[in-house]
Scaffold this motif. Structure first.
Motif, short mmCIF file in Angstrom:
data_model
loop_
_atom_site.label_atom_id
_atom_site.label_comp_id
_atom_site.label_asym_id
_atom_site.label_seq_id
_atom_site.Cartn_x
_atom_site.Cartn_y
_atom_site.Cartn_z
N PRO A 53 -13.22 -10.09 -13.66
CA PRO A 53 -14.15 -11.19 -13.48
C PRO A 53 -13.44 -12.52 -13.62
CG PRO A 53 -14.35 -10.27 -15.67
CD PRO A 53 -13.38 -9.41 -14.94
N PRO A 54 -14.06 -13.60 -13.09
CA PRO A 54 -13.48 -14.94 -13.31
C PRO A 54 -13.35 -15.22 -14.80
CG PRO A 54 -15.24 -14.99 -11.67
CD PRO A 54 -15.26 -13.62 -12.28
N ARG A 55 -12.42 -16.16 -15.13
CA ARG A 55 -12.14 -16.41 -16.54
C ARG A 55 -13.39 -16.89 -17.29
NH1 ARG A 55 -7.96 -17.28 -19.84
NH2 ARG A 55 -8.18 -18.80 -21.52
N GLY A 56 -14.17 -17.79 -16.63
CA GLY A 56 -15.38 -18.28 -17.28
C GLY A 56 -16.37 -17.17 -17.54
N GLU A 57 -16.52 -16.24 -16.57
CA GLU A 57 -17.43 -15.11 -16.74
C GLU A 57 -16.94 -14.17 -17.84
OE1 GLU A 57 -20.78 -12.81 -16.01
OE2 GLU A 57 -20.27 -14.84 -15.38
N ALA A 58 -15.62 -14.01 -17.93
CA ALA A 58 -15.07 -13.11 -18.95
C ALA A 58 -15.33 -13.64 -20.35
CB ALA A 58 -13.57 -12.93 -18.73
N LEU A 59 -15.41 -14.98 -20.49
CA LEU A 59 -15.64 -15.56 -21.82
C LEU A 59 -17.12 -15.66 -22.17
CD1 LEU A 59 -13.03 -18.47 -21.80
CD2 LEU A 59 -12.91 -16.32 -23.08
N ARG A 60 -18.01 -15.52 -21.16
CA ARG A 60 -19.44 -15.75 -21.41
C ARG A 60 -20.01 -14.74 -22.40
NH1 ARG A 60 -24.44 -14.60 -18.92
NH2 ARG A 60 -23.45 -13.10 -17.54
N MET A 61 -19.68 -13.47 -22.23
CA MET A 61 -20.24 -12.44 -23.11
C MET A 61 -19.78 -12.59 -24.56
SD MET A 61 -22.47 -10.64 -21.65
CE MET A 61 -23.01 -12.08 -20.74
N PRO A 62 -18.45 -12.77 -24.81
CA PRO A 62 -18.06 -12.98 -26.22
C PRO A 62 -18.71 -14.21 -26.83
CG PRO A 62 -16.14 -12.44 -24.86
CD PRO A 62 -17.27 -12.63 -23.92
N VAL A 63 -18.86 -15.27 -26.02
CA VAL A 63 -19.49 -16.49 -26.56
C VAL A 63 -20.96 -16.23 -26.90
CG1 VAL A 63 -20.21 -18.83 -25.98
CG2 VAL A 63 -17.90 -18.07 -25.44
N LEU A 64 -21.68 -15.56 -25.98
CA LEU A 64 -23.09 -15.26 -26.23
C LEU A 64 -23.25 -14.36 -27.46
CD1 LEU A 64 -24.63 -14.65 -22.68
CD2 LEU A 64 -25.29 -16.40 -24.36
N THR A 65 -22.43 -13.32 -27.53
CA THR A 65 -22.51 -12.41 -28.67
C THR A 65 -22.19 -13.14 -29.97
OG1 THR A 65 -21.82 -10.58 -27.24
CG2 THR A 65 -21.68 -10.23 -29.61
N GLY A 66 -21.14 -13.97 -29.94
CA GLY A 66 -20.79 -14.73 -31.13
C GLY A 66 -21.90 -15.68 -31.55
N LEU A 67 -22.55 -16.32 -30.56
CA LEU A 67 -23.65 -17.23 -30.87
C LEU A 67 -24.81 -16.48 -31.54
CD1 LEU A 67 -24.93 -20.03 -30.66
CD2 LEU A 67 -25.71 -19.42 -28.35
N LEU A 68 -25.14 -15.31 -31.00
CA LEU A 68 -26.23 -14.52 -31.60
C LEU A 68 -25.89 -14.10 -33.02
CD1 LEU A 68 -27.15 -12.32 -28.51
CD2 LEU A 68 -28.64 -14.00 -29.60
N LEU A 69 -24.63 -13.71 -33.24
CA LEU A 69 -24.23 -13.28 -34.58
C LEU A 69 -24.23 -14.46 -35.56
CD1 LEU A 69 -21.36 -10.76 -33.72
CD2 LEU A 69 -23.71 -10.26 -34.42
N VAL A 70 -23.82 -15.65 -35.06
CA VAL A 70 -23.86 -16.84 -35.92
C VAL A 70 -25.30 -17.17 -36.30
CG1 VAL A 70 -23.47 -19.33 -35.96
CG2 VAL A 70 -21.68 -17.81 -35.14
#
Length: 345
Positions: free
Chosen positions: A9-26
């Motif tokens: 996937p594009p670099r931005g798309e590859a980072l979206r899931m870790p960011v979303l998951t990290g945000l939910l965990l925070v």
């Protein structure tokens, strides 16, 4: 099993899931931290910090370390496990209505535990997860049999699950009528609640959820293939006779560990996977991770509401999740694409 190599996937798309998951965990961590101060006795933030670093046996320290912290962690773990169970059941059946409640898994875990509590009081509660697991597996198998197969239509599966759940609820009610003075405590547990839960209950629940989550993530490619049509999955080399029972095992396992501790908590297992899919994860691995984080966050917030809105009394967590989850699920129903069978991929 034949596997496919997906395009990067594009670099931005590859980072979206870790960011979303990290945000939910925070957000979940912040909710858990806030929960240390909320209860029948509200604690100032300074007192909470002192209690966290203090080893003295003060009342505040006991409240924070013995009651509120393990309770909030148990709420997160319970929500994550139920969301994972719902995701696996929806993928296994390719049915958006599948979940621990609508497939009879929760009722199947509850009925034998209540019967064991009433008729076999000498049985240690340590064995309740195994009792619940056996009941949940039997109920899920009965639902699939009534619905005429694992690929049954949403309507057939819903009707089969409702039939099994109603029968088991009737059995549970009859056993409750025979339980005498134990009725109030059993009724509160049946409504879903975490009152008085501490480290031993958290420790008892954790292995079931952890093993199920690790197992599901390790076979996420299999879950992807199960979401396809039966013919397509077999054409790609998937052995359905082997993987379907294993996925069902992983779906029932967290429910068996959660129900003895928290009772049947409604709607989390049904709604959280759909909310996760609305975030468009690239595969089942990230979808399960997001669903677990959403389920955990939702249950932590529901527990905070349950213990604070009518303080010093507590409401059952299952009542709060039903009040929140009902409108959310109705909203999802109004968006056909969100509940479409294709969304179970």
């Amino acid at each position: 099993m034949t596997t496919r190599r997906a395009a990067s996937p594009p670099r931005g798309e590859a980072l979206r899931m870790p960011v979303l998951t990290g945000l939910l965990l925070v957000l979940a961590a912040l909710a858990i931290a806030g929960g240390l101060a909320i209860g029948d006795r509200t604690l100032p933030s300074g007192t909470v910090l002192d209690a966290l670093v203090s080893k003295a046996g003060r009342v505040d320290t006991i409240l924070v370390w013995t009651l509120r912290l393990p309770r909030s962690l148990a709420a997160f773990l319970a929500g994550a496990g139920l969301a994972l169970a719902g995701f696996l059941l929806q993928a296994l059946t390719r049915n958006p209505l599948a979940g621990p409640g609508l497939t009879g898994v929760s009722a199947g875990a509850v009925a034998p535990i209540v019967a064991a509590f009433v008729f076999w009081p000498a049985l240690s509660s340590v064995w309740y997860p195994l009792v619940g697991f056996a009941g949940g597996m039997a109920a899920a198998s009965a639902t699939f049999l009534i619905a005429s197969g694992r690929m049954a239509s949403p309507l057939h599966l819903a009707l089969g699950g409702m039939s099994v759940s109603l029968f088991l609820h009737a059995v549970t009610t009859y056993v409750l009528l025979l339980s005498g003075p134990q009725v109030p405590s059993l009724l509160f547990w049946l409504a879903g609640g975490l009152q008085g839960r501490s480290w031993p209950q958290l420790a008892a629940m954790t292995p079931f959820v952890a093993v199920a989550l690790a197992g599901a993530l390790s076979i996420h490619r299999v879950v992807d293939l199960l979401s396809l049509s039966e013919g397509a999955a077999m054409g790609m080399g998937l052995r359905l006779a082997l993987w379907r029972p294993l996925v069902l095992f992983l779906a029932v396992l967290p429910v068996a560990g959660i129900v003895p501790v928290a009772g049947p908590i409604a709607f989390v297992g049904l709604a959280a996977p759909h909310i996760a899919r609305l975030l468009r994860p690239p595969g089942s691995g990230w979808a399960m991770t997001l669903a677990a984080a959403i389920g955990g966050l939702t249950t932590v917030l529901a527990d905070l509401i349950a213990r604070s809105i009518a303080a010093p009394r507590e409401l059952p967590v299952g009542l709060v999740t039903a009040l929140i989850g009902g409108p959310v699920f109705l909203y999802l129903v109004q968006r056909p694409r969100a509940l479409a069978v294709e969304a179970c991929r």
